[in-house]
Scaffold this motif. Sequence first.
Motif: not given
Ligand code: CAO
Length: 542
Positions: A354-356, A369-373, A411-413, A437-439, A445-447, A462-467, A488-490, A506-508
């Motif tokens: 769907f995302r594709a 949109p990434t998977v996060l929204p 959670a934003v790093d 809104e995430i963007a 946050a970074r600024d 939600i804490s996403s370390l997927g990237a 975590a990372r799919s 698979k998304l953990p």
């Molecule tokens: N699996 C695989 N790829 C993923 C993914 C996942 N679960 N989640 C995101 N990605 C990919 C995205 O699709 C994107 O790929 P493209 O560049 O090809 O579009 C890339 O990773 C970067 O995504 P993103 O990080 O910019 O966007 P996001 O919506 O997934 O996350 C934000 C936004 C702000 C949450 C994130 O940038 C961030 O800061 N994460 C860190 C959170 C953190 O530190 N948590 C730990 C807390 S405990 O210490």
Amino acid sequence: MATEIVFMPEVDGSGDVIEYCVELGAQIAIDDPLIVFESDKASMEVPSAVEGILVEWLVELGSKAESGTPLARIELVDTVSEVEKNKTSEVAEKTATAVEQPLVEETAPAQSVTIETITMPEVEGSGDVIEYCVDIGSQIEIDDPLIVFESDKASMEVPASAKGVLIEWLVELGSKAESGTPLARVEVVSSARAGAQNKVSAQPAQTPAASVSHADSIIPQKPVTLAPAVTDIAQPVVSAEVYAGPATRKLARELGVALNKVQGSGNRGRILKDDVKRFVKQQMSQPQVSAAQSLSGSGIPAMPTVDFSQFGDIEEKTLSGIAKATSAHMTRCWLNIPHVTLFDEVDISELERFRARCKPEQYGMEKKPTVLPFIIMIIAKALRRYPQFNSALSADGETLIYKQYINIGIAVDTPAGLVVPVIKNADQKSIAELSQEIANYAAKARDRKLKAEDMQGGCFTISSLGAMGGTGFTPIINGPEVAILGVARSEIKPVWNGETFLPATKLPLSLSFDHRVINGADAGRFMSMVHQCLADIGCTLL
Ligand code: CAO
């Protein structure tokens, strides 16, 4: 029996009566602390100007007082009859004229005045003089607390070794003292029978008539001199770590309580006698810990301090404010919340297709949109369906507070550390809006432009370390929230469909929950709904 009213002496402005130092019916001596008065400039014990029995408080605890406010009624001890007073004033006159008349009547008491220096008694090492317990001009008795001395080993009140009127400090507040350091000069008035000595003191020049008013046989109705002004009296509390009056310090010393461990409940954290008693009760009810164990303040064995430089070069960097706050918050959450983490892995192949297919420009989006929204949208639905995940436990642990709004923290790093902006009313927003809104939040946050309100009011995080990577982790609940989802990372993995292996994305996921509020079965149901919706995105429409 006659009674007398003790009034508030001359003070600068007004303040509160924060503590009674004695109980009704108690026998009090002149200069015994009567109340503790606290203004925005100082805190001090107001001494009694009369001797007798406290029969009535004329001022309530917590009420305002200022110069002249009636404080208490004292029933006078019947030792001073008018006759005796007259007799004493005769004595005063005679003593004042003693230079001209060295020989005095056999029956008349006479006074000799000497100046004595009180020195620091035997102590181990040196320390600081952190508080004067009395004011210049006060009458002090032997063993009355004179100063508070604090070394790195102990804090103690140093008692007066002479009785008389304090006329001079020989040691400054905050200065060092050790065994033998001269502390103060006291004017000592001693009475002698003329018949025994046959003449008065040979130092008439040091016998000002006024000092006769300190003679033992007189109950002086002297005004209580609290000079120096209140602002000066505030100075005794030099140590910012321990804010307590002499009476409280005395009690703490008697009970062997280290005041720096006691939480003060008075104004601006002043430690009261009741705080010391409460502390003792708490300590008594706690299980005994082995003396061999070195404990940190929270009762948890402290980490040892290691000099790493002995193993090689090191560089030290002070933590940023965000990092320090995160450190304290994470420790608090980890220690206070009984965590359980449930793991899952979801086939998000359909969502990925769907995302594709998704054309962001059609929806006014800058990028796909990434998977996060999607996860946020699904979590918002699950919070509505399972309200205990959208709750908080009251601080006393007695009440569960259900929130009717759904705000999700992300959670934003950032280079300065981890921050958690909160998407408000996430259940009412589209994927495009959530994405935007995430963007926006990530950029702010970074600024370092996030405002306090951007990070408040969260219900679930939600804490996403997927990237970044990783196959799974156990997120710490962002208390007082009761659950958090780690993403975590799919990965594309082979999945057996009964006949053959097919590739699937698979998304953990890992769901940490507060086991005081949520049971494992509840968590299973919550995770199952999230799983279903992520695996079959059409379910979110239901
Ligand atoms: N699996 C695989 N790829 C993923 C993914 C996942 N679960 N989640 C995101 N990605 C990919 C995205 O699709 C994107 O790929 P493209 O560049 O090809 O579009 C890339 O990773 C970067 O995504 P993103 O990080 O910019 O966007 P996001 O919506 O997934 O996350 C934000 C936004 C702000 C949450 C994130 O940038 C961030 O800061 N994460 C860190 C959170 C953190 O530190 N948590 C730990 C807390 S405990 O210490």
